[in-house]
Design an enzyme around this catalytic site. Structure first.
Site, PDB file in Angstrom:
ATOM      1  N   THR A   1     -35.797 -54.941   0.702  1.00  0.00           N
ATOM      2  CA  THR A   1     -34.809 -54.066   1.330  1.00  0.00           C
ATOM      3  C   THR A   1     -35.324 -53.673   2.714  1.00  0.00           C
ATOM      4  OG1 THR A   1     -35.696 -51.973   0.445  1.00  0.00           O
ATOM      5  CG2 THR A   1     -34.126 -53.185  -0.932  1.00  0.00           C
TER       6      THR A   1
ATOM      7  N   GLY B   1     -38.683 -55.824  11.943  1.00  0.00           N
ATOM      8  CA  GLY B   1     -39.955 -55.110  11.815  1.00  0.00           C
ATOM      9  C   GLY B   1     -40.802 -55.549  10.645  1.00  0.00           C
TER      10      GLY B   1
ATOM     11  N   TYR C   1     -38.368 -36.761   7.369  1.00  0.00           N
ATOM     12  CA  TYR C   1     -38.885 -38.094   7.044  1.00  0.00           C
ATOM     13  C   TYR C   1     -40.094 -37.994   6.120  1.00  0.00           C
ATOM     14  CZ  TYR C   1     -41.439 -42.474   7.698  1.00  0.00           C
ATOM     15  OH  TYR C   1     -42.134 -43.645   7.494  1.00  0.00           O
TER      16      TYR C   1
END
Length: 254
Positions: free
Chosen positions: A13, A18, A151
């Site tokens: 996923t 990146g 985050y």
């Protein structure tokens, strides 16, 4: 070329750019068949172009959508039939210090980074092969970035349930581990929306605060993730830092 992943089926996923894309490329090079997901149309199309002709299935899937997660499980069942290695790599990071954090931003981080990660594993659980592996992408325990409270909290929560899943999946000999990147050189440095000046400052901070005095590469993260997935066959419930010594308290060389 090594075919260590020949015959293996994998899901990545957040695999269209990146660190995720680096994992995908390494799996494909080793002979695996891979389903990779993303939600940004440009990175999806770029990945389709770059990986064309290889055993890769690029799927648009939003980890914040339960409907998309269910559809992903159906796609994986149809395309792969089973999953030997699952890499839960997707995530978002948005800068905002305490006064600027909104409820919507907080909920967005947890919807994607935490809820999306958990329910992706739940949806794919029936397809996970006995003796397979799950690798989460988290962030180092002691890595503190001002402005990334939502985050960091969402990744800490992900780390917590990764530990529980490691225990729950023991009867099926499925190993659950995490890779925790530090400052890694990517186009966005992991935080989309940075200006060129902000990105340059982020890179500078990475060089100055990392004991190895450089940022890492996406290939180095991929190597660690694949080690946990396939080589560390007597290892489960660990978090492997890929951060140049950042979270280990090493002195910064002058």
């Amino acid at each position: 070329m090594s075919e260590k992943f020949a015959g293996k089926k994998a899901v990545v996923t957040g695999g269209t750019h990146g660190m995720g894309l680096a994992i995908v490329k390494a799996l494909l090079a080793g002979g695996a068949e891979v389903v990779l997901t993303g939600r940004n149309e440009k990175t999806l199309e770029d990945a389709r172009t770059e990986l064309r002709g290889q055993a890769a299935h690029v799927v648009r899937s939003d980890a914040a959508s339960m409907a998309d997660i269910a559809a992903l499980a159906d796609t994986v069942r149809q395309r792969l039939g089973r999953v030997d290695h699952l890499f839960v790599n997707h995530g978002i990071a948005e800068f905002a210090e305490l006064p600027e954090v909104t409820e919507a931003a907080w909920d967005r981080h947890f919807a994607i980074n935490t809820k999306g990660a958990f329910f992706t594993v739940q949806a794919l659980d029936p397809l996970l092969a006995e003796g397979g592996s799950i690798v989460f992408t988290t962030v180092g325990n002691d890595v503190i970035f001002p402005g990334l409270s939502a985050y960091s909290a969402s990744k800490e929560a992900t780390r917590a349930f990764a530990h529980v899943l490691a225990a729950e999946l023991l009867p099926r000999k499925i190993r659950v581990n995490s890779v925790a990147p530090g400052f890694i050189e990517t186009p966005t440095m992991g935080v989309p929306g940075l200006s060129a000046q902000e990105r340059e400052e982020f890179v500078r901070q990475g060089h100055e605060s990392t004991p190895l005095r450089r940022t890492g590469t996406v290939e180095e993260v991929a190597t660690a993730a694949l080690f946990l997935a396939a080589d560390a066959t007597f290892t489960t419930n660990i978090e492997l830092a890929v951060d140049g010594g950042f979270a280990q308290g090493l002195p910064i060389p002058s």
